[in-house]
Scaffold this motif. Structure first.
Motif, mmCIF file in Angstrom:
data_model
loop_
_atom_site.group_PDB
_atom_site.id
_atom_site.type_symbol
_atom_site.label_atom_id
_atom_site.label_comp_id
_atom_site.label_asym_id
_atom_site.label_seq_id
_atom_site.Cartn_x
_atom_site.Cartn_y
_atom_site.Cartn_z
ATOM 1 N N ARG A 128 0.843 -1.173 -0.180
ATOM 2 C CA ARG A 128 -0.016 0.120 -0.072
ATOM 3 C C ARG A 128 0.771 1.078 0.045
ATOM 4 N NH1 ARG A 128 -2.742 -1.030 5.228
ATOM 5 N NH2 ARG A 128 -1.154 -2.353 5.503
ATOM 6 N N ILE A 129 0.417 2.470 -0.922
ATOM 7 C CA ILE A 129 1.180 3.655 -0.595
ATOM 8 C C ILE A 129 0.408 4.358 0.355
ATOM 9 C CG2 ILE A 129 1.797 5.678 -2.118
ATOM 10 C CD1 ILE A 129 1.743 3.706 -4.393
ATOM 11 N N ILE A 130 1.164 4.738 1.267
ATOM 12 C CA ILE A 130 0.188 5.226 2.529
ATOM 13 C C ILE A 130 0.647 6.862 2.533
ATOM 14 C CG2 ILE A 130 -0.043 3.155 3.872
ATOM 15 C CD1 ILE A 130 2.129 4.162 5.746
ATOM 16 N N ALA A 131 1.694 7.354 2.175
ATOM 17 C CA ALA A 131 2.067 8.561 2.209
ATOM 18 C C ALA A 131 2.967 9.113 1.279
ATOM 19 C CB ALA A 131 2.593 8.714 3.682
ATOM 20 N N LYS A 132 3.388 10.499 1.089
ATOM 21 C CA LYS A 132 4.370 10.831 0.356
ATOM 22 C C LYS A 132 5.196 12.069 0.965
ATOM 23 C CE LYS A 132 0.980 14.123 -1.729
ATOM 24 N NZ LYS A 132 0.269 14.500 -2.691
ATOM 25 N N LYS A 133 6.372 12.265 0.276
ATOM 26 C CA LYS A 133 7.216 13.257 0.841
ATOM 27 C C LYS A 133 7.074 14.498 0.089
ATOM 28 C CE LYS A 133 12.037 13.774 2.308
ATOM 29 N NZ LYS A 133 13.056 12.927 2.489
ATOM 30 N N GLU A 134 6.498 15.667 0.725
ATOM 31 C CA GLU A 134 6.383 16.906 0.299
ATOM 32 C C GLU A 134 7.114 17.810 1.206
ATOM 33 O OE1 GLU A 134 2.341 18.177 -0.039
ATOM 34 O OE2 GLU A 134 2.028 16.983 -1.997
ATOM 35 N N ASN A 135 8.039 18.682 0.239
ATOM 36 C CA ASN A 135 8.759 19.705 0.981
ATOM 37 C C ASN A 135 9.509 19.313 2.285
ATOM 38 O OD1 ASN A 135 7.701 21.688 -0.899
ATOM 39 N ND2 ASN A 135 5.781 21.670 0.588
ATOM 40 N N GLY A 136 9.948 17.985 2.082
ATOM 41 C CA GLY A 136 10.881 17.594 2.939
ATOM 42 C C GLY A 136 10.031 16.878 4.290
ATOM 43 N N LYS A 137 8.908 16.890 4.322
ATOM 44 C CA LYS A 137 7.959 16.137 5.305
ATOM 45 C C LYS A 137 7.129 15.067 4.779
ATOM 46 C CE LYS A 137 7.603 20.365 7.915
ATOM 47 N NZ LYS A 137 6.688 21.571 8.430
ATOM 48 N N ILE A 138 6.956 14.074 5.290
ATOM 49 C CA ILE A 138 6.034 12.961 5.133
ATOM 50 C C ILE A 138 4.566 13.359 5.412
ATOM 51 C CG2 ILE A 138 5.437 10.717 5.467
ATOM 52 C CD1 ILE A 138 8.070 10.884 4.254
ATOM 53 N N VAL A 139 3.805 13.366 4.361
ATOM 54 C CA VAL A 139 2.212 13.777 4.822
ATOM 55 C C VAL A 139 1.464 12.597 4.293
ATOM 56 C CG1 VAL A 139 2.766 16.404 4.533
ATOM 57 C CG2 VAL A 139 2.262 14.863 2.332
ATOM 58 N N LYS A 140 0.254 12.213 4.989
ATOM 59 C CA LYS A 140 -0.704 11.169 4.589
ATOM 60 C C LYS A 140 -1.297 11.477 3.117
ATOM 61 C CE LYS A 140 -4.304 8.883 6.416
ATOM 62 N NZ LYS A 140 -3.773 7.349 6.490
ATOM 63 N N ASP A 141 -1.185 10.469 2.355
ATOM 64 C CA ASP A 141 -1.700 10.687 0.987
ATOM 65 C C ASP A 141 -2.824 9.597 0.812
ATOM 66 O OD1 ASP A 141 -1.750 11.104 -1.483
ATOM 67 O OD2 ASP A 141 -0.091 9.996 -2.243
ATOM 68 N N GLU A 142 -3.828 9.653 -0.171
ATOM 69 C CA GLU A 142 -4.684 8.943 -0.590
ATOM 70 C C GLU A 142 -3.985 7.387 -0.782
ATOM 71 O OE1 GLU A 142 -7.830 7.743 -4.162
ATOM 72 O OE2 GLU A 142 -6.939 9.836 -4.070
ATOM 73 N N GLU A 143 -4.722 6.427 0.049
ATOM 74 C CA GLU A 143 -4.232 4.910 -0.029
ATOM 75 C C GLU A 143 -4.281 4.343 -1.347
ATOM 76 O OE1 GLU A 143 -4.465 1.340 2.579
ATOM 77 O OE2 GLU A 143 -4.000 3.172 3.726
ATOM 78 N N LYS A 144 -3.448 3.878 -1.891
ATOM 79 C CA LYS A 144 -3.376 3.373 -3.265
ATOM 80 C C LYS A 144 -2.570 1.880 -3.183
ATOM 81 C CE LYS A 144 -2.777 7.798 -5.295
ATOM 82 N NZ LYS A 144 -1.871 8.663 -5.714
#
Length: 157
Positions: A128-144
């Motif tokens: 499962r893809i559960i999060a992403k890295k944005e601007n150096g921070k891990i943020v929750k993402d729509e689960e895929k």
């Protein structure tokens, strides 16, 4: 014209690039295989299966031990992160953005047979893809979900 499309599909595969690169190295002396999973994206992958009526999202590694005549001597299937006591607790259950996880499996642990000639190894990633890295921070993402497979045979000797 039909041959042109075949050529295009060979040169430019339709599935795109791998999100997780899979590599296996084999040490003939120690009889250990090392599985390398390299995250090529800014996403966080989670390998922990979900328990329900059947397990979902099971990322596993399978070993099929064969003799010289291709007869199956024994087999074993493990979660990819099983037996990884050298890693930080739970690290092997996740794959962080642009990082590589290393998993070591000792092949003699599950099959002691003098007739082993080859071991077929199959890696199945169902994560499962559960999060992403944005601007150096891990943020929750729509689960895929993400699925891929990799196979390799190694000579025992």
């Amino acid at each position: 014209m039909k041959h042109f499309w075949y050529l295009i599909c060979i040169i430019f595969p339709l599935h795109g690039t791998a999100q997780i690169n899979i590599r296996i190295d084999y040490d003939n002396t120690s009889k250990e295989i090392t599985l390398f999973l390299k995250n090529e994206t800014n996403r966080v992958f989670k390998f922990i299966p979900i328990e329900g009526t059947v397990y979902e999202y099971v990322s596993s590694i399978s070993f099929l031990y064969k003799d010289k005549h291709d007869n199956i001597l024994c087999s074993r299937e493990r979660l990819i992160y099983d037996d990884q006591y050298h890693q930080l607790i739970r690290k092997g259950q996740f794959l962080a953005p642009y990082e590589e996880n290393i998993y070591v499996h000792k092949l003699t642990r599950w099959c002691q047979n003098d007739n082993i000639h080859v071991v077929d190894i199959s890696v199945k990633i169902d994560a499962r893809i559960i999060a992403k890295k944005e601007n150096g921070k891990i943020v929750k993402d729509e689960e895929k979900e993400y699925k891929t497979e990799f196979k390799k045979s190694i000579l025992w000797e």
